[in-house]
Design an enzyme around this catalytic site. Structure first.
Site, PDB file in Angstrom:
ATOM      1  N   GLU A  11       0.153 -16.824  47.689  1.00 44.50           N
ATOM      2  CA  GLU A  11       1.518 -16.432  48.079  1.00 44.50           C
ATOM      3  C   GLU A  11       2.507 -16.680  46.942  1.00 44.50           C
ATOM      4  OE1 GLU A  11       2.622 -14.682  50.429  1.00 44.50           O
ATOM      5  OE2 GLU A  11       0.749 -14.532  51.518  1.00 44.50           O
ATOM      6  N   TYR A  41      10.186 -17.601  53.388  1.00 43.25           N
ATOM      7  CA  TYR A  41       9.103 -16.617  53.374  1.00 43.25           C
ATOM      8  C   TYR A  41       7.747 -17.280  53.102  1.00 43.25           C
ATOM      9  CZ  TYR A  41       5.682 -13.390  51.768  1.00 43.25           C
ATOM     10  OH  TYR A  41       4.486 -12.751  51.633  1.00 43.25           O
ATOM     11  N   ASP A 101       9.576 -10.294  53.502  1.00 43.86           N
ATOM     12  CA  ASP A 101       9.696 -10.079  52.049  1.00 43.86           C
ATOM     13  C   ASP A 101      10.161  -8.638  51.851  1.00 43.86           C
ATOM     14  OD1 ASP A 101       7.488  -8.579  52.638  1.00 43.86           O
ATOM     15  OD2 ASP A 101       6.205  -9.416  51.074  1.00 43.86           O
TER      16      ASP A 101
END
Ligand code: SF4
Length: 343
Positions: A39, A122, A140
């Site tokens: 991520e 996020y 996102d």
């Protein structure tokens, strides 16, 4: 979004994702550390660029403990070329906190995750939903585009638009209690592969029949394109000093995004900006490199040292050893542009 339409949308997204999802290396495991690394790497970087870095990084630092005990220089070297080096610094600091506070395991609560450097709403939502199945939303760029089209949110970047997006993402993820991570990834995947910024492939979209922008023939207009900063051309010059097949690099000390990386010395007449005394040759090539809105135009000068550099702030590196040294991709680009090391 009404409850029945929310549930139906979640079901359609999940079914589609499970049938078409790309086989990406980080999707083969729900290990929180691996999800975390992927991520962070995927922020501002494409999947294609991330895959080889992800594999190398995990070979070098297979656990949070290994990352925490590594030298920052080695972490930056493994990140070299991926850009946005602050991410690597934060990851390294956060790994140390994960070891100190959470016994080396990524924390399971939103508050504890958000307390780590480099972990925002996020990233926390993505890691906790995928690794621990917590029903937390993610928004996102890809998800924002998909949801703003599905729900006809005309100003998704405004404060009100952002609230609507996060609320919609939260409602959807709640509708998939058994697989919140898959639901979030379905939205990301749809944005990445079908609901493209320009010319979305609505004919291949699993939720086209539920899409308000498509029904209004507005899918090309929503979201409005972001205001981009005008590109600025920046000219600079570097010196390539070689000795026995190795190149002289200097450590970047200014508090910039690339602080701590090693780079080629600046080429200036007499005393270069890096405190070196150089005899500069004429430029042999020019390379271009873009960093956000800056368009760098870098001319390359072969050079000879007029006095020995001070120890500690400079080092000699062979081309084949560049991967061991934290450098930006500019160094590789410049060295690739000069076939023979100048003498
Ligand atoms: Fe995006 Fe088109 Fe699907 Fe709407 S129908 S979500 S615009 S791909």
């Amino acid at each position: 979004m009404s409850l029945p339409s929310r549930d139906a949308l979640a079901l359609d997204l999940l079914a589609w994702y499970r049938s078409v999802r790309r086989d990406l290396p980080w999707r083969r495991s729900r290990d929180p550390y691996r999800v975390w690394i992927s991520e962070v790497m995927l922020q501002q970087t494409t999947v294609v660029a991330v895959v080889p870095y992800y594999r190398r990084f995990l070979r070098a630092f297979p656990t949070a403990k290994a990352l925490a005990s590594a030298r920052l220089e080695d972490v930056l070297a493994a990140w070299s070329g991926l850009g946005y080096y602050r991410r690597a610094r934060h990851l390294h600091q956060a790994a140390r906190l994960v070891v100190a506070r959470h016994r080396g395991r990524f924390p399971r609560t939103l508050d504890a995750a958000l307390a780590l450097p480099g972990v925002g709403r996020y990233t926390a939502g993505a890691i906790l939903s995928i690794a621990y199945s917590l029903p937390l939303p993610v928004v996102d760029g890809n998800v924002a585009r998909v949801l703003s089209r599905l729900l006809l949110i005309r100003k998704p970047r405004s404060a009100a638009g952002q609230r609507r997006l996060w609320n919609a993402a939260a409602a959807l993820v709640t509708a998939a209690p058994a697989a919140p991570g898959d639901l979030n990834q379905a939205l990301m995947e749809l944005g990445a592969t079908v609901c493209a910024p320009k010319h979305p492939a609505c004919g291949a979209c699993p939720v086209a029949h539920r899409c308000a922008a498509r029904a209004a023939d507005l899918e090309e207009e929503i979201p409005p394109p972001p205001r981009r900063r005008r590109p600025v051309e920046v000219r600079s010059a570097v010196a390539v000093v070689s000795r026995g097949g190795r190149f002289l690099l200097v450590r970047r000390r200014d508090p910039s995004l690339m602080q701590g990386l090693w780079e080629l010395p600046a080429a200036g007449p007499g005393d270069s900006g890096d405190g070196l005394r150089l005899d500069l040759g004429r430029p042999v090539a020019t390379v271009r490199h873009a960093i956000t809105y800056r368009r760098l135009l870098i001319s390359i000068h072969p050079a000879r040292l007029l006095s020995e550099p001070r120890k500690g702030t400079y080092r000699w590196v062979a081309r084949g050893d560049l991967h061991r040294v934290p450098t930006s991709s500019i160094v590789r680009k410049v060295l690739a542009a000069i076939p023979q090391p100048p003498v």
